[in-house]
Structures are given as structure tokens and as C-alpha cells.
Write a protein that holds these residues in place. Structure first.
Motif, mmCIF file in Angstrom:
data_model
loop_
_atom_site.group_PDB
_atom_site.id
_atom_site.type_symbol
_atom_site.label_atom_id
_atom_site.label_comp_id
_atom_site.label_asym_id
_atom_site.label_seq_id
_atom_site.Cartn_x
_atom_site.Cartn_y
_atom_site.Cartn_z
ATOM 1 N N UNK A 1 0.830 -1.209 0.000
ATOM 2 C CA UNK A 1 0.000 0.000 0.000
ATOM 3 C C UNK A 1 0.871 1.268 0.000
ATOM 4 N N UNK A 2 2.004 1.226 0.705
ATOM 5 C CA UNK A 2 2.904 2.368 0.785
ATOM 6 C C UNK A 2 3.819 2.491 -0.435
ATOM 7 N N UNK A 3 3.749 1.525 -1.347
ATOM 8 C CA UNK A 3 4.551 1.595 -2.563
ATOM 9 C C UNK A 3 5.965 1.067 -2.419
ATOM 10 N N UNK A 4 6.245 0.326 -1.327
ATOM 11 C CA UNK A 4 7.570 -0.251 -1.153
ATOM 12 C C UNK A 4 7.758 -1.464 -2.059
ATOM 13 N N UNK A 5 9.005 -1.762 -2.388
ATOM 14 C CA UNK A 5 9.317 -3.007 -3.089
ATOM 15 C C UNK A 5 9.490 -4.083 -2.023
ATOM 16 N N UNK A 6 8.749 -5.182 -2.156
ATOM 17 C CA UNK A 6 8.747 -6.222 -1.123
ATOM 18 C C UNK A 6 9.543 -7.433 -1.596
ATOM 19 N N UNK A 7 10.444 -7.888 -0.736
ATOM 20 C CA UNK A 7 11.318 -9.025 -1.045
ATOM 21 C C UNK A 7 11.164 -10.101 0.022
ATOM 22 N N UNK A 8 11.142 -11.359 -0.423
ATOM 23 C CA UNK A 8 11.092 -12.478 0.509
ATOM 24 C C UNK A 8 12.431 -13.198 0.522
ATOM 25 N N UNK A 9 12.815 -13.757 1.691
ATOM 26 C CA UNK A 9 14.071 -14.512 1.753
ATOM 27 C C UNK A 9 13.965 -15.843 1.022
ATOM 28 N N UNK A 10 15.080 -16.239 0.432
ATOM 29 C CA UNK A 10 15.162 -17.522 -0.278
ATOM 30 C C UNK A 10 16.365 -18.280 0.260
ATOM 31 N N UNK A 11 16.128 -19.516 0.698
ATOM 32 C CA UNK A 11 17.209 -20.389 1.158
ATOM 33 C C UNK A 11 17.744 -21.141 -0.060
ATOM 34 N N UNK A 12 19.032 -20.963 -0.345
ATOM 35 C CA UNK A 12 19.636 -21.681 -1.472
ATOM 36 C C UNK A 12 20.449 -22.880 -0.987
ATOM 37 N N UNK A 13 20.974 -22.760 0.240
ATOM 38 C CA UNK A 13 21.754 -23.845 0.842
ATOM 39 C C UNK A 13 21.830 -23.568 2.338
ATOM 40 N N UNK A 14 21.859 -24.620 3.145
ATOM 41 C CA UNK A 14 21.839 -24.419 4.604
ATOM 42 C C UNK A 14 23.075 -23.692 5.139
ATOM 43 N N UNK A 15 24.173 -23.707 4.397
ATOM 44 C CA UNK A 15 25.400 -23.043 4.867
ATOM 45 C C UNK A 15 25.636 -21.678 4.202
ATOM 46 N N UNK A 16 24.721 -21.277 3.324
ATOM 47 C CA UNK A 16 24.908 -20.016 2.597
ATOM 48 C C UNK A 16 23.961 -18.933 3.111
ATOM 49 N N UNK A 17 24.342 -17.659 2.890
ATOM 50 C CA UNK A 17 23.438 -16.568 3.270
ATOM 51 C C UNK A 17 22.137 -16.631 2.466
ATOM 52 N N UNK A 18 21.124 -15.968 2.978
ATOM 53 C CA UNK A 18 19.846 -15.872 2.271
ATOM 54 C C UNK A 18 19.995 -14.978 1.051
ATOM 55 N N UNK A 19 19.217 -15.269 0.025
ATOM 56 C CA UNK A 19 19.019 -14.349 -1.096
ATOM 57 C C UNK A 19 17.617 -13.788 -0.912
ATOM 58 N N UNK A 20 17.301 -12.714 -1.635
ATOM 59 C CA UNK A 20 15.973 -12.115 -1.538
ATOM 60 C C UNK A 20 15.409 -11.901 -2.932
ATOM 61 N N UNK A 21 14.125 -12.239 -3.094
ATOM 62 C CA UNK A 21 13.457 -12.136 -4.391
ATOM 63 C C UNK A 21 12.239 -11.227 -4.253
ATOM 64 N N UNK A 22 12.125 -10.295 -5.185
ATOM 65 C CA UNK A 22 11.000 -9.354 -5.194
ATOM 66 C C UNK A 22 9.711 -10.086 -5.528
ATOM 67 N N UNK A 23 8.643 -9.741 -4.812
ATOM 68 C CA UNK A 23 7.330 -10.316 -5.099
ATOM 69 C C UNK A 23 6.349 -9.188 -5.404
ATOM 70 N N UNK A 24 5.254 -9.557 -6.027
ATOM 71 C CA UNK A 24 4.184 -8.594 -6.298
ATOM 72 C C UNK A 24 3.026 -8.890 -5.361
ATOM 73 N N UNK A 25 2.093 -7.984 -5.279
ATOM 74 C CA UNK A 25 0.931 -8.207 -4.417
ATOM 75 C C UNK A 25 0.140 -9.422 -4.892
ATOM 76 N N UNK A 26 0.123 -9.652 -6.200
ATOM 77 C CA UNK A 26 -0.633 -10.777 -6.758
ATOM 78 C C UNK A 26 -0.040 -12.128 -6.347
ATOM 79 N N UNK A 27 1.279 -12.242 -6.288
ATOM 80 C CA UNK A 27 1.848 -13.552 -5.973
ATOM 81 C C UNK A 27 2.343 -13.692 -4.539
#
Length: 197
Positions: free
Chosen positions: A73-99
Motif C-alpha cells: 500500500x505504501x509503494x515499497x518493493x517487497x522481497x522475501x528470503x530464499x534459502x539456497x543452501x543451509x550453509x549459505x546466506x539468504x538471497x531475496x526475491x521481489x514479489x508482487x501483491x498478486x503472488x
């Protein structure tokens, strides 16, 4: 150094307490916390299209659905964390309101929902990160679930993202023992109010 037994007991106790809440109680508390978040003041929150990392609750955490809706609603870009491997840092992927709560989210090995595709960015590219936790203390120390994903992901981040804890009031404890690699919080949002560290 933290006593691993104490951490284990605290994690077990607070996770159990989270699970005793009913769905309506959790929903109400998630709504109240989102209202508190809306009063938060920070230069990144005034930035048009600020990149905000947030999580989808999966283990009894304070719900984030109202928060995610507010961020859109505020117009921010929203990112969710993604686990690629248990020993690696998180990555983040942008999502839309629809998904955000629909098909393009899958459960990874550890049970949290994450996007199945999309361009990945690192935590240091986010302006704000809203973090799950099991406990926090009055100095902004954070006790996570034990996987160390957020600590690894934020280890080399200097000025951003702003680290915000998202928690129930009962998750606030007087004092946590911390390790040198534990990443603390800049702020916390609870249903009853805001904390700045």
C-alpha cells in the motif's frame, strides 16, 4: 558466550508459547503490530520504492500478512528470503501483491515459504529487513531459530539494511547472552509498541 542449553530451553519455551495462540489472537496481534509499524520513523521509510525484506510466517511467528499488505500500500518493493543452501546466506526475491500469498511460493527444506523464481539480490541491497525471531532483549539482541541464516546474511552489511525485529510482546526478555557473530537489531515492532536500540 551463550550457554547452548539455556538457548535451547528458551527457544523451546517461547516457540511453545507462540503455538498456544489461537488464529484470531494471532491475526489481531499481527494487525496491532502493523499499526505500530505504520508509526515508525526512519529515512528509509520515507524513501520512494524502498526495498523491504520481510518473511511469511510459518512457525507460529507474529503474522506478517497485514504488514505485507501495508508495505504494498505504501509503494515499497517487497522481497522475501530464499534459502539456497543451509550453509549459505539468504538471497531475496521481489514479489508482487498478486503472488505474495499465492502460487509462486513453495516450502523449502526448513518449512518456510519462498518464491520459486525471480532475480535474487543480497541482504546489503535491501533498505530495511524485517526479521523473525524467537526472543529479543532490551538491548536489541536477537535469538533466532538456530539456523544462523540472518546472521550469515547480514554479517558484511554496514549501513543498511535497517534491521527490524518482528515479535509478540512475550518474546521480549530482560537479557540474552550473545555470541560475537550474532547480529543485533536496530529496532523492534511489537503489538504494544516500538523499540529503538
Amino acid at each position: 558466550m551463550t550457554n547452548p542449553t539455556d538457548q535451547k530451553i528458551l527457544r523451546k519455551m517461547l516457540r511453545k508459547q507462540r503455538l498456544t495462540l489461537t488464529k484470531p489472537q494471532k491475526k489481531q496481534l499481527g494487525f496491532l503490530a502493523t499499526r505500530q509499524f505504520s508509526h515508525l520513523q526512519h529515512r528509509f521509510l520515507n524513501k520512494k520504492s524502498a526495498k523491504v525484506g520481510v518473511f511469511i510466517d510459518a512457525f507460529g511467528e507474529l503474522p506478517t500478512q497485514f504488514l505485507v499488505n501495508y508495505l504494498f500500500l505504501k509503494g515499497f518493493e517487497v522481497y522475501l528470503p530464499v534459502v539456497t543452501h543451509e550453509k549459505k546466506p539468504l538471497s531475496f526475491v521481489k514479489i508482487t501483491q498478486q503472488n505474495s500469498y499465492k502460487n509462486r511460493l513453495m516450502r523449502h527444506t526448513f518449512g518456510m515459504r519462498q518464491p520459486t523464481k525471480g532475480k535474487k539480490i543480497q541482504a546489503k541491497q535491501l533498505d530495511i529487513i524485517i526479521m523473525p525471531l524467537v526472543a529479543l532483549d532490551k538491548k536489541g539482541n536477537r535469538l533466532g531459530m538456530g539456523g544462523g541464516f540472518y546472521d550469515k546474511s547480514l554479517a558484511n552489511c554496514k549501513n543498511k539494511p535497517v534491521k527490524i525485529g518482528w515479535a509478540y510482546d512475550f518474546q521480549l526478555v530482560e537479557k540474552l547472552n550473545v555470541n560475537v557473530w550474532d547480529i543485533g537489531l536496530d529496532m523492534a515492532v511489537l503489538p504494544s509498541g516500538l523499540m529503538i536500540f
